[in-house]
Design a protein around this motif. Structure first.
Motif, PDB file in Angstrom:
ATOM      1  N   GLU A 116       0.829  -1.206   0.000  1.00  0.00           N
ATOM      2  CA  GLU A 116       0.000   0.000   0.000  1.00  0.00           C
ATOM      3  C   GLU A 116       0.862   1.254   0.000  1.00  0.00           C
ATOM      4  O   GLU A 116       0.542   2.223  -0.677  1.00  0.00           O
ATOM      5  CB  GLU A 116      -0.930   0.008   1.209  1.00  0.00           C
ATOM      6  N   LYS A 117       1.959   1.233   0.753  1.00  0.00           N
ATOM      7  CA  LYS A 117       2.856   2.391   0.774  1.00  0.00           C
ATOM      8  C   LYS A 117       3.434   2.647  -0.611  1.00  0.00           C
ATOM      9  O   LYS A 117       3.532   3.787  -1.048  1.00  0.00           O
ATOM     10  CB  LYS A 117       4.004   2.176   1.760  1.00  0.00           C
ATOM     11  N   GLU A 118       3.818   1.583  -1.289  1.00  0.00           N
ATOM     12  CA  GLU A 118       4.358   1.744  -2.646  1.00  0.00           C
ATOM     13  C   GLU A 118       3.303   2.325  -3.584  1.00  0.00           C
ATOM     14  O   GLU A 118       3.615   3.186  -4.413  1.00  0.00           O
ATOM     15  CB  GLU A 118       4.858   0.402  -3.171  1.00  0.00           C
ATOM     16  N   GLU A 119       2.066   1.860  -3.461  1.00  0.00           N
ATOM     17  CA  GLU A 119       0.991   2.400  -4.295  1.00  0.00           C
ATOM     18  C   GLU A 119       0.753   3.877  -3.988  1.00  0.00           C
ATOM     19  O   GLU A 119       0.571   4.678  -4.893  1.00  0.00           O
ATOM     20  CB  GLU A 119      -0.297   1.604  -4.074  1.00  0.00           C
ATOM     21  N   TRP A 120       0.757   4.227  -2.679  1.00  0.00           N
ATOM     22  CA  TRP A 120       0.583   5.628  -2.300  1.00  0.00           C
ATOM     23  C   TRP A 120       1.691   6.486  -2.900  1.00  0.00           C
ATOM     24  O   TRP A 120       1.427   7.555  -3.454  1.00  0.00           O
ATOM     25  CB  TRP A 120       0.610   5.810  -0.784  1.00  0.00           C
ATOM     26  N   TYR A 121       2.944   6.032  -2.784  1.00  0.00           N
ATOM     27  CA  TYR A 121       4.069   6.823  -3.278  1.00  0.00           C
ATOM     28  C   TYR A 121       4.042   6.964  -4.798  1.00  0.00           C
ATOM     29  O   TYR A 121       4.444   7.993  -5.319  1.00  0.00           O
ATOM     30  CB  TYR A 121       5.402   6.241  -2.815  1.00  0.00           C
ATOM     31  N   LYS A 122       3.578   5.951  -5.497  1.00  0.00           N
ATOM     32  CA  LYS A 122       3.446   6.074  -6.951  1.00  0.00           C
ATOM     33  C   LYS A 122       2.436   7.168  -7.303  1.00  0.00           C
ATOM     34  O   LYS A 122       2.654   7.953  -8.219  1.00  0.00           O
ATOM     35  CB  LYS A 122       3.001   4.745  -7.559  1.00  0.00           C
ATOM     36  N   ILE A 123       1.336   7.191  -6.581  1.00  0.00           N
ATOM     37  CA  ILE A 123       0.313   8.206  -6.847  1.00  0.00           C
ATOM     38  C   ILE A 123       0.803   9.590  -6.431  1.00  0.00           C
ATOM     39  O   ILE A 123       0.625  10.572  -7.149  1.00  0.00           O
ATOM     40  CB  ILE A 123      -0.999   7.847  -6.110  1.00  0.00           C
ATOM     41  N   ILE A 124       1.457   9.675  -5.280  1.00  0.00           N
ATOM     42  CA  ILE A 124       1.940  10.959  -4.780  1.00  0.00           C
ATOM     43  C   ILE A 124       3.007  11.544  -5.691  1.00  0.00           C
ATOM     44  O   ILE A 124       3.054  12.752  -5.907  1.00  0.00           O
ATOM     45  CB  ILE A 124       2.470  10.793  -3.342  1.00  0.00           C
ATOM     46  N   ASN A 125       3.853  10.702  -6.255  1.00  0.00           N
ATOM     47  CA  ASN A 125       4.966  11.187  -7.068  1.00  0.00           C
ATOM     48  C   ASN A 125       4.619  11.371  -8.541  1.00  0.00           C
ATOM     49  O   ASN A 125       5.517  11.594  -9.353  1.00  0.00           O
ATOM     50  CB  ASN A 125       6.174  10.253  -6.929  1.00  0.00           C
ATOM     51  N   SER A 126       3.351  11.291  -8.887  1.00  0.00           N
ATOM     52  CA  SER A 126       2.976  11.595 -10.270  1.00  0.00           C
ATOM     53  C   SER A 126       3.196  13.091 -10.517  1.00  0.00           C
ATOM     54  O   SER A 126       3.115  13.899  -9.585  1.00  0.00           O
ATOM     55  CB  SER A 126       1.526  11.206 -10.538  1.00  0.00           C
ATOM     56  N   PRO A 127       3.495  13.483 -11.744  1.00  0.00           N
ATOM     57  CA  PRO A 127       3.835  14.891 -12.019  1.00  0.00           C
ATOM     58  C   PRO A 127       2.754  15.890 -11.627  1.00  0.00           C
ATOM     59  O   PRO A 127       3.064  16.959 -11.091  1.00  0.00           O
ATOM     60  CB  PRO A 127       4.077  14.901 -13.527  1.00  0.00           C
ATOM     61  N   ALA A 128       1.501  15.571 -11.867  1.00  0.00           N
ATOM     62  CA  ALA A 128       0.425  16.519 -11.538  1.00  0.00           C
ATOM     63  C   ALA A 128       0.321  16.723 -10.028  1.00  0.00           C
ATOM     64  O   ALA A 128       0.145  17.855  -9.552  1.00  0.00           O
ATOM     65  CB  ALA A 128      -0.896  16.009 -12.086  1.00  0.00           C
ATOM     66  N   ASN A 129       0.455  15.640  -9.267  1.00  0.00           N
ATOM     67  CA  ASN A 129       0.362  15.763  -7.817  1.00  0.00           C
ATOM     68  C   ASN A 129       1.592  16.460  -7.236  1.00  0.00           C
ATOM     69  O   ASN A 129       1.484  17.182  -6.247  1.00  0.00           O
ATOM     70  CB  ASN A 129       0.177  14.393  -7.178  1.00  0.00           C
ATOM     71  N   ARG A 130       2.752  16.244  -7.838  1.00  0.00           N
ATOM     72  CA  ARG A 130       3.952  16.951  -7.385  1.00  0.00           C
ATOM     73  C   ARG A 130       3.822  18.451  -7.601  1.00  0.00           C
ATOM     74  O   ARG A 130       4.230  19.248  -6.751  1.00  0.00           O
ATOM     75  CB  ARG A 130       5.185  16.436  -8.128  1.00  0.00           C
ATOM     76  N   LYS A 131       3.235  18.847  -8.723  1.00  0.00           N
ATOM     77  CA  LYS A 131       3.023  20.278  -8.985  1.00  0.00           C
ATOM     78  C   LYS A 131       2.101  20.888  -7.939  1.00  0.00           C
ATOM     79  O   LYS A 131       2.344  22.000  -7.454  1.00  0.00           O
ATOM     80  CB  LYS A 131       2.436  20.487 -10.379  1.00  0.00           C
ATOM     81  N   LEU A 132       1.047  20.173  -7.593  1.00  0.00           N
ATOM     82  CA  LEU A 132       0.137  20.669  -6.558  1.00  0.00           C
ATOM     83  C   LEU A 132       0.851  20.794  -5.214  1.00  0.00           C
ATOM     84  O   LEU A 132       0.655  21.779  -4.486  1.00  0.00           O
ATOM     85  CB  LEU A 132      -1.066  19.740  -6.413  1.00  0.00           C
ATOM     86  N   LYS A 133       1.673  19.799  -4.887  1.00  0.00           N
ATOM     87  CA  LYS A 133       2.379  19.831  -3.611  1.00  0.00           C
ATOM     88  C   LYS A 133       3.322  21.028  -3.540  1.00  0.00           C
ATOM     89  O   LYS A 133       3.329  21.761  -2.546  1.00  0.00           O
ATOM     90  CB  LYS A 133       3.169  18.535  -3.427  1.00  0.00           C
ATOM     91  N   TYR A 134       4.089  21.264  -4.592  1.00  0.00           N
ATOM     92  CA  TYR A 134       5.038  22.378  -4.583  1.00  0.00           C
ATOM     93  C   TYR A 134       4.327  23.725  -4.668  1.00  0.00           C
ATOM     94  O   TYR A 134       4.808  24.714  -4.108  1.00  0.00           O
ATOM     95  CB  TYR A 134       6.066  22.215  -5.687  1.00  0.00           C
ATOM     96  N   THR A 135       3.194  23.770  -5.331  1.00  0.00           N
ATOM     97  CA  THR A 135       2.403  25.002  -5.351  1.00  0.00           C
ATOM     98  C   THR A 135       1.904  25.326  -3.950  1.00  0.00           C
ATOM     99  O   THR A 135       1.981  26.488  -3.509  1.00  0.00           O
ATOM    100  CB  THR A 135       1.211  24.864  -6.314  1.00  0.00           C
TER     101      THR A 135
END
Length: 103
Positions: free
Chosen positions: A11-30
């Motif tokens: 589950e952690k690996e699945e979460w990290y794959k979703i979190i590290n997608s480019p669109a989600n990374r942009k939201l996080k840094y914004t």
């Protein structure tokens, strides 16, 4: 009733794959940039409290509050996207296993 450790790691690996997608990374840094600007404005107001005019002080407080509100909105969108993607992925896996059981 504890889940096996390997299920948590998957589950952690699945979460990290979703979190590290480019669109989600942009939201996080914004979101991080919005809150950092808000904090910087608050620190500036603390350091130069006596030298700032009242109008400048009020404008900086308002901008700091707006950036904090934008931060909260972006974080809400970020968490919603991550959770819905994770649960949709989990549901698809469950449906795939269910179809195999009928055969």
């Amino acid at each position: 009733m504890f889940r096996p450790i390997y299920a948590n790691d998957k589950e952690k690996e699945e979460w990290y794959k979703i979190i590290n997608s480019p669109a989600n990374r942009k939201l996080k840094y914004t979101a991080l940039s919005f809150i950092s600007v808000s904090i910087v404005l608050l620190i500036i107001m603390l350091l130069w409290f006596e030298t700032l005019s009242q109008e400048t002080y009020l404008v900086m407080r308002g901008c700091s509050g707006l950036f904090a509100i934008f931060f909260a909105i972006i974080v809400t969108i970020y968490l919603y996207r991550i959770n819905t993607a994770f649960h949709n992925q989990k549901y698809r896996i469950y449906q795939g296993n269910k179809d195999n059981e009928k055969d």
